[in-house]
Design an enzyme around this catalytic site. Structure first.
Site, PDB file in Angstrom:
ATOM      1  N   LYS A  41     -18.809  -3.710  57.369  1.00  0.00           N
ATOM      2  CA  LYS A  41     -19.762  -4.695  56.834  1.00  0.00           C
ATOM      3  C   LYS A  41     -19.070  -6.015  56.470  1.00  0.00           C
ATOM      4  O   LYS A  41     -19.697  -7.065  56.480  1.00  0.00           O
ATOM      5  CB  LYS A  41     -20.489  -4.105  55.612  1.00  0.00           C
ATOM      6  CG  LYS A  41     -21.397  -2.912  55.971  1.00  0.00           C
ATOM      7  CD  LYS A  41     -21.910  -2.199  54.725  1.00  0.00           C
ATOM      8  CE  LYS A  41     -22.755  -0.974  55.073  1.00  0.00           C
ATOM      9  NZ  LYS A  41     -23.124  -0.190  53.874  1.00  0.00           N
ATOM     10  N   TYR A  69     -26.413  -1.172  64.118  1.00  0.00           N
ATOM     11  CA  TYR A  69     -25.725  -0.942  62.837  1.00  0.00           C
ATOM     12  C   TYR A  69     -24.874   0.344  62.889  1.00  0.00           C
ATOM     13  O   TYR A  69     -23.723   0.355  62.422  1.00  0.00           O
ATOM     14  CB  TYR A  69     -26.782  -0.886  61.718  1.00  0.00           C
ATOM     15  CG  TYR A  69     -26.288  -0.328  60.411  1.00  0.00           C
ATOM     16  CD1 TYR A  69     -25.442  -1.069  59.587  1.00  0.00           C
ATOM     17  CD2 TYR A  69     -26.654   0.953  59.999  1.00  0.00           C
ATOM     18  CE1 TYR A  69     -24.981  -0.544  58.385  1.00  0.00           C
ATOM     19  CE2 TYR A  69     -26.204   1.483  58.801  1.00  0.00           C
ATOM     20  CZ  TYR A  69     -25.368   0.733  58.001  1.00  0.00           C
ATOM     21  OH  TYR A  69     -24.899   1.257  56.822  1.00  0.00           O
ATOM     22  N   TYR A 116     -20.280  -0.534  45.808  1.00  0.00           N
ATOM     23  CA  TYR A 116     -21.638  -0.167  45.356  1.00  0.00           C
ATOM     24  C   TYR A 116     -21.687  -0.036  43.842  1.00  0.00           C
ATOM     25  O   TYR A 116     -21.153  -0.888  43.137  1.00  0.00           O
ATOM     26  CB  TYR A 116     -22.124   1.122  46.052  1.00  0.00           C
ATOM     27  CG  TYR A 116     -21.701   1.172  47.489  1.00  0.00           C
ATOM     28  CD1 TYR A 116     -22.232   0.263  48.400  1.00  0.00           C
ATOM     29  CD2 TYR A 116     -20.728   2.056  47.942  1.00  0.00           C
ATOM     30  CE1 TYR A 116     -21.822   0.258  49.723  1.00  0.00           C
ATOM     31  CE2 TYR A 116     -20.318   2.058  49.264  1.00  0.00           C
ATOM     32  CZ  TYR A 116     -20.864   1.160  50.138  1.00  0.00           C
ATOM     33  OH  TYR A 116     -20.453   1.148  51.433  1.00  0.00           O
TER      34      TYR A 116
HETATM   35  N1  GLN Z   1     -22.962   4.298  58.269  1.00  0.00           N
HETATM   36  C1  GLN Z   1     -23.041   4.695  56.890  1.00  0.00           C
HETATM   37  C2  GLN Z   1     -24.494   4.760  56.445  1.00  0.00           C
HETATM   38  O1  GLN Z   1     -25.249   3.942  56.846  1.00  0.00           O
HETATM   39  C3  GLN Z   1     -22.263   3.736  56.066  1.00  0.00           C
HETATM   40  C4  GLN Z   1     -22.300   4.077  54.610  1.00  0.00           C
HETATM   41  C5  GLN Z   1     -20.977   3.862  53.918  1.00  0.00           C
HETATM   42  O2  GLN Z   1     -19.923   3.835  54.507  1.00  0.00           O
HETATM   43  N2  GLN Z   1     -21.061   3.794  52.619  1.00  0.00           N
HETATM   44  O3  GLN Z   1     -24.901   5.590  55.697  1.00  0.00           O
END
Ligand code: GLN
Length: 306
Positions: free
Chosen positions: A64, A188, A240
């Protein structure tokens, strides 16, 4: 530095409490939790590595950061119409805030925000073209053409897409997605399925260490202001609802992924990648965080002081 990394890797190999490997993406559940790798890349071209630092893993949400960089390059500040820049205080795949905030995701690092960023990168392009561009951008950042999409991981995530598909549909219902939901989330999932090892990941982060310039390759990737802003987003939102805890314990801009990787940036000093597949209850690498805490303790690299 090499002695320090050997010491950290040695300790992490022996740790008995290793967290839980992500199992909502079945392909990730097969990864051996005993692995641990760490790499430190410095702007003068040195690379230090220990443990399983050359074992490829799924970078997942760390991607991301690269997608955001690409999207800002295409859209500039108008990207902020589509996604906010405040910490969410919620889990990475939470839907609750979206309803309160009319489908505009809080930041580019929670899943909803990353889906909005992919939608922004797609403008006028087919998923295939977008994925080719993303992969060549990450290869350029890491200065390594061997990087690849792990299609099995992407397919595995697609089979269990419902949570992310819900986020995308919800945003679409608010008129916030410009493209077909399946195309956006398919893109994505591939973005998240880029495979890299710690050495490659640390090298890919170098532009954030030196005000937007990868000093090893001598290329400017983004402006100094943009690099600073991406670092601040990583600090505030990169873990997060564990971002506060990560700032408290490590004190560096960082981005985690459910594959167990973390990219951390010590501005003007080094780009650091750690990987250990076991996650804490928030979904951040348990031993990866502990290793970064040890590294910062020894080096005094925290942005908050020694
Ligand atoms: N591809 C994962 C998802 O969409 C990415 C989430 C993550 O790495 N926190 O759930």
């Amino acid at each position: 530095m090499q002695d320090l990394l050997n010491d950290i890797a040695g300790k992490m190999k022996l740790a008995t409490e290793r967290g839980e490997v992500a199992n909502y993406i079945p392909q990730l559940a097969h990864v051996d939790p005993q692995q641990f790798g760490i790499a430190v890349a410095t702007p003068d071209g040195q690379v230090f590595a220990a443990g399983d630092a050359r074992e490829p893993f799924s970078i997942q949400s760390i991607s991301k950061v690269f997608a955001l960089t690409l999207a800002l390059g295409k859209q500039g500040d108008s990207l902020w119409q589509y996604v906010g820049r405040e910490p969410s205080g919620d889990p990475f795949n939470s839907i609750v805030q979206l309803e309160h905030e009319s489908g505009k995701p809080r930041n580019p690092f929670i899943n909803a925000g990353a889906i909005a960023v992919v939608d922004a990168i797609m403008m006028g392009h087919e998923p295939k073209e977008v994925l080719a561009e993303l992969l060549s951008f990450v290869r350029f950042l890491a200065n390594d053409d061997r990087l690849y999409f792990d299609h099995e991981v992407a397919a595995s995530e697609l089979e269990h897409k419902h949570r992310n598909a819900s986020l995308a549909h919800f945003m679409k219902a608010f008129g916030r997605l410009h493209h077909d939901v399946d195309k956006v989330i398919g893109t994505y999932f591939h973005q998240c399925a880029v495979a890299m090892n710690c050495v490659q990941l640390a090298q890919a982060g170098l532009f954030l260490v030196s005000d937007g310039v990868n000093q090893v390759t001598g290329t400017r990737v983004v402006s100094a202001q943009r690099a600073r802003r991406i670092n601040s987003l990583m600090m505030m939102c990169g873990h997060y609802d564990g971002s506060g805890e990560f700032a408290f314990r490590v004190g560096l801009p960082g981005k985690s992924g459910v594959g167990g990787g973390i990219l951390a940036i010590a501005p003007a000093r080094a780009s650091i990648a750690v990987w250990s597949p076991g996650l804490d209850n928030i979904g951040n690498s348990l031993l990866g965080t502990r290793a970064l805490e040890m590294l910062v303790q020894e080096t005094g690299w925290s942005v908050f002081g020694h």
